[in-house]
Design a protein around this motif. Structure first.
Motif, mmCIF file in Angstrom:
data_model
loop_
_atom_site.group_PDB
_atom_site.id
_atom_site.type_symbol
_atom_site.label_atom_id
_atom_site.label_comp_id
_atom_site.label_asym_id
_atom_site.label_seq_id
_atom_site.Cartn_x
_atom_site.Cartn_y
_atom_site.Cartn_z
ATOM 1 N N ASP A 194 44.297 -7.515 47.604
ATOM 2 C CA ASP A 194 44.806 -6.156 47.815
ATOM 3 C C ASP A 194 45.817 -5.740 49.014
ATOM 4 O O ASP A 194 46.247 -4.778 48.944
ATOM 5 N N ASP A 216 44.353 1.260 44.559
ATOM 6 C CA ASP A 216 43.666 1.839 45.263
ATOM 7 C C ASP A 216 44.237 3.202 46.067
ATOM 8 O O ASP A 216 43.661 4.118 46.412
ATOM 9 N N THR A 217 45.509 3.344 45.398
ATOM 10 C CA THR A 217 46.318 4.713 45.634
ATOM 11 C C THR A 217 46.357 5.863 44.245
ATOM 12 O O THR A 217 46.738 6.794 44.680
ATOM 13 N N LYS A 264 44.506 2.528 38.394
ATOM 14 C CA LYS A 264 43.664 1.528 38.394
ATOM 15 C C LYS A 264 42.709 1.313 37.170
ATOM 16 O O LYS A 264 42.636 0.213 36.869
ATOM 17 N N ASN A 280 43.624 6.679 40.953
ATOM 18 C CA ASN A 280 42.767 6.130 39.982
ATOM 19 C C ASN A 280 42.805 5.886 38.536
ATOM 20 O O ASN A 280 42.358 4.984 38.078
ATOM 21 N N LYS A 340 52.598 -0.747 46.380
ATOM 22 C CA LYS A 340 52.032 0.646 46.196
ATOM 23 C C LYS A 340 53.186 1.494 45.549
ATOM 24 O O LYS A 340 52.554 2.561 45.049
#
Length: 133
Positions: free
Chosen positions: A116, A95-96, A101, A98, A65
């Motif tokens: 994940d 997931d941290t 992503k 957008n 992440k």
């Protein structure tokens, strides 16, 4: 006894995740770990990386992440996909963020299996070692 599967470790170079995998599977896989080559010149380490992806059976790609970009991992996954390698991708970053992503979706779609979190990816990798003596 079958030969060990060869696994290329793609991903961040700051944490000790490479060592975690190598310790957990010390006699189950042959690992190609870019963290070990100690090359500083980009043309040299890129050549080393691509050469060892070509030699690998599996690319285990871990996008932490806090990875600042994921550019290297993106190249490694794309090259592995072109070579029809099995790609296990762990994506903790999407997931941290957008925007990331949305842009990283093409890489995720190139992977054979996506998880994940690191532990799920490791458990899946373990399934590839069950027939190794």
């Amino acid at each position: 006894m079958e030969a060990k599967e060869k696994v290329y470790l793609a991903g961040g170079m700051e944490s000790d995740w490479h060592e975690k995998l190598k310790q957990r599977f010390h006699n189950k896989f042959l690992f190609y770990n870019p963290k070990d080559h100690q090359l500083d010149a980009s043309e040299q380490y890129t050549l080393w990386d691509l050469h060892h992806i070509k030699k690998s059976d599996i690319v285990f790609a871990y996008l932490e992440k806090d990875n600042p970009s994921g550019y290297g991992l993106t190249l490694e996954v794309g090259y592995a996909k072109a070579l029809n390698k099995t790609i296990i991708l762990v994506d903790e970053k999407s997931d941290t963020n957008n925007e990331f992503k949305a842009r990283f979706a093409i890489v995720k779609n190139s992977a054979s299996a996506v998880f994940d979190n690191l532990e799920e990816g490791i458990k899946f990798l373990e399934r590839f070692s069950i027939y190794v003596g």
